[in-house]
Design an enzyme around this catalytic site. Structure first.
Site, short mmCIF file in Angstrom:
data_model
loop_
_atom_site.label_atom_id
_atom_site.label_comp_id
_atom_site.label_asym_id
_atom_site.label_seq_id
_atom_site.Cartn_x
_atom_site.Cartn_y
_atom_site.Cartn_z
N LYS A 1 -9.31 -64.09 41.34
CA LYS A 1 -10.58 -64.76 41.65
C LYS A 1 -10.95 -64.49 43.11
CE LYS A 1 -11.06 -67.01 37.71
NZ LYS A 1 -12.20 -67.02 36.82
N LYS B 1 -14.07 -63.72 40.43
CA LYS B 1 -13.91 -62.87 39.25
C LYS B 1 -14.38 -61.44 39.48
CE LYS B 1 -15.82 -65.97 36.50
NZ LYS B 1 -16.27 -66.50 35.21
N LYS C 1 -4.66 -61.16 34.92
CA LYS C 1 -5.73 -60.86 33.95
C LYS C 1 -7.01 -60.51 34.70
CE LYS C 1 -8.54 -63.34 30.54
NZ LYS C 1 -9.73 -63.47 31.42
N ASP D 1 -11.07 -60.65 34.81
CA ASP D 1 -12.00 -61.64 34.30
C ASP D 1 -12.93 -61.00 33.27
OD1 ASP D 1 -12.67 -64.53 36.26
OD2 ASP D 1 -12.69 -64.26 34.10
N GLU D 2 -13.62 -61.88 32.52
CA GLU D 2 -14.38 -61.38 31.38
C GLU D 2 -15.49 -60.42 31.78
OE1 GLU D 2 -14.10 -64.54 32.29
OE2 GLU D 2 -16.10 -65.06 33.00
N HIS E 1 -10.47 -62.28 24.88
CA HIS E 1 -11.29 -63.23 25.62
C HIS E 1 -12.49 -63.53 24.73
CE1 HIS E 1 -13.54 -65.22 28.71
NE2 HIS E 1 -12.54 -65.11 29.55
N ARG E 2 -12.95 -64.76 24.75
CA ARG E 2 -14.00 -65.16 23.80
C ARG E 2 -15.36 -65.45 24.46
NH1 ARG E 2 -12.65 -71.52 22.41
NH2 ARG E 2 -12.33 -72.15 24.58
N HIS F 1 -8.00 -67.07 23.57
CA HIS F 1 -8.38 -68.28 24.30
C HIS F 1 -8.86 -69.33 23.30
CE1 HIS F 1 -8.77 -66.65 28.58
NE2 HIS F 1 -8.36 -65.62 27.86
N LYS G 1 -12.56 -77.18 32.54
CA LYS G 1 -13.98 -77.20 32.89
C LYS G 1 -14.89 -76.84 31.72
CE LYS G 1 -14.08 -72.38 34.32
NZ LYS G 1 -14.06 -71.41 35.40
N SER H 1 -6.89 -71.95 29.09
CA SER H 1 -7.39 -71.47 30.38
C SER H 1 -8.76 -72.08 30.65
CB SER H 1 -7.52 -69.94 30.30
OG SER H 1 -8.23 -69.43 31.40
N GLY H 2 -9.05 -72.23 31.96
CA GLY H 2 -10.40 -72.70 32.30
C GLY H 2 -10.33 -74.01 33.05
N GLY H 3 -10.27 -73.93 34.36
CA GLY H 3 -10.28 -75.15 35.16
C GLY H 3 -8.93 -75.84 35.25
N GLY I 1 -8.34 -70.16 39.31
CA GLY I 1 -8.79 -70.85 40.52
C GLY I 1 -7.73 -71.82 40.99
#
Ligand code: CAP
Ligand code: MG
Length: 431
Positions: A153, A155, A179, A181-182, A271-272, A304, A311, A354-356, A379
């Protein structure tokens, strides 16, 4: 006016599906002045052999190709589709049927495809995951704990060299995976080819210094022929995974890359991104459960599925249903939530949370999802006061404390990186 339509011919409440039928569970809301029977007739008709009006000629096979709405329960309807109308191994065609025109029908105010039950006669044409959860754990030699990973990050913006240095710091801090990022594929400042080459050098260095397996989820997303080239490069540089944004590349490209990844023995990290455009509204669209099922069928190895406490939206029910669906050998029918499914020899998919996420809420995630997952803290490590390496250590200390049932603050007394993370983020659940 003479009755000009035949939707009622697609409703048969006495029908019982055959073992080769594909069965769908829909949540539906009729528009004004449309009865529930008229609504469910339209769902079955428009997604199989019908149209808005009676036809002068019909094929002899019509009774064999018609779908039937056969069970209505409040706002939910089950529709059975004859197996013969589905081309073997053609997922785009399946979606064009059960997830096509019907979402736009004026007679329906809302429609959501909740789940699909696929018969053995349909799933037998698919590979499913190359490795499955056990195979993934074997690649990384990680068995008893969550597999850990982080996205570099911010990203996008780093050069390939800077990206690889962040990867090195993440690996040295103790994480198994880094990884992309998307939205990171190849830019003038971070070309895919450069990133693969430099990250492979940093991976070798980190493996040598830690004595542990390290790998990367490098994003090959792009036009299909380009993805094929990129998958080859990952293989040539000894990476074990290919990351694909499965929604934006499309189901057809995913099917192609599944074959390519089979040839290169590459695990697919799915990744979605974009899923929430159609799965977030509980009244309309496709469920993430349905998308997860399609991904397992085609054969991603990691997917994912959400965090509940991070978040991005995703309720506890939804996330745990998806986890159950992608890891179980078979699923029982659960009223209005899931249809029964036998996965036969289709391997399991490693759920990715994943995510926040940050060290302060890792216990919440593990308490809900257990440790047989991949946990991505991005993050939540790069924002640590001690930087990436300190952040990775803090996240690992939080996992250790959780697995030993020790309260974080107590464990933090002897683990300064965790203490610094708790001072910054506490137990906040990001919005
Ligand atoms: C997480 C992430 C992932 C999300 C995707 C992001 O970063 O890299 O793309 O996890 O959501 O870009 O937000 P942070 P999901 O850890 O810094 O939030 O996993 O729900 O598909
Ligand atoms: Mg991301």
């Amino acid at each position: 006016m003479r009755n000009i339509d035949w939707y009622q011919d697609f409703v048969d409440l006495r029908y019982r599906p055959s073992k080769t039928d594909v069965v769908c569970l829909f949540r539906f809301e009729p528009s004004e002045a449309i009865s529930r029977i008229e609504a469910v007739g339209r769902i079955a008709s428009e997604s199989s052999a019908g149209t808005w009006t009676t036809l002068t000629n019909l094929p002899k096979t019509i009774e064999k190709v018609k779908a039937r709405s056969f069970e209505i329960d409040g706002n939910f309807v089950k529709v059975a589709y004859p197996g013969d109308i589905w081309e073997p191994a053609n997922v785009p065609q399946l979606l064009s049927g059960i997830a096509g025109n019907i979402f736009g029908m004026k007679a329906l105010k809302n429609l959501r495809l909740v789940d699909v039950s696929l018969p053995s006669s349909y799933i037998k044409y698919f590979r499913g995951p190359e490795f499955g959860i056990q195979g993934i754990r074997k690649i990384l030699n990680v068995y008893k704990r969550p597999i850990t990973g982080a996205v570099a990050k911010p990203k996008i913006g780093w050069s390939a060299e800077e990206h690889a240095k962040i990867a090195y710091d993440t690996w040295i801090g103790g994480f198994d995976l880094v990884k992309d990022d998307e939205n990171l594929t190849s830019t003038w400042f971070n070309k895919f080819e450069d990133r693969v080459k430099i990250c492979s050098k940093m991976r070798d260095k980190a493996e040598k210094e830690t004595g542990k397996r390290k790998s990367a989820l490098i994003n090959i997303t792009g036009e299909t022929r380009l993805m094929i080239k990129r998958a080859k490069r990952l293989h040539d540089f000894g990476f074990e995974y290919a990351m694909i944004d499965v929604v934006t590349v499309g189901i057809s490209a995913l099917q192609t890359l599944r074959e390519i990844c089979h040839d290169y023995k590459l695990a697919i990290h799915a990744h979605r991104a974009m899923h929430a455009a159609f799965d977030r509204n509980p009244k309309h669209g496709l469920s993430m459960l349905f998308l997860a099922k399609i991904c397992r069928l085609i054969g991603v190895d990691q997917l994912h599925i959400g965090t509940v406490v991070g978040k991005l939206a995703g309720t506890r029910h939804e996330v745990l249903d998806i986890k159950n669906e992608v890891t179980s050998k078979s699923i029982k029918d659960r009223k209005s939530r899931m249809l029964r499914q036998n996965w036969n020899n289709i391997k399991s998919v490693l759920p990715v949370s994943s995510g926040g996420i940050h060290p302060g809420i890792i216990p919440d995630v593990l308490e809900m999802m257990g440790t047989d997952i991949a946990l991505l803290v991005s993050g939540g490590i790069h924002g640590h006061p001690g930087g990436t390496c300190g952040g990775a250590r803090a996240a690992i200390q939080s996992i250790e404390a959780t697995m030993q049932n020790i309260p974080l603050r107590q464990y933090a007394k002897s683990h300064p990186e965790l203490s610094a993370a708790l001072d910054k983020w506490g137990r906040v659940r990001p919005q």
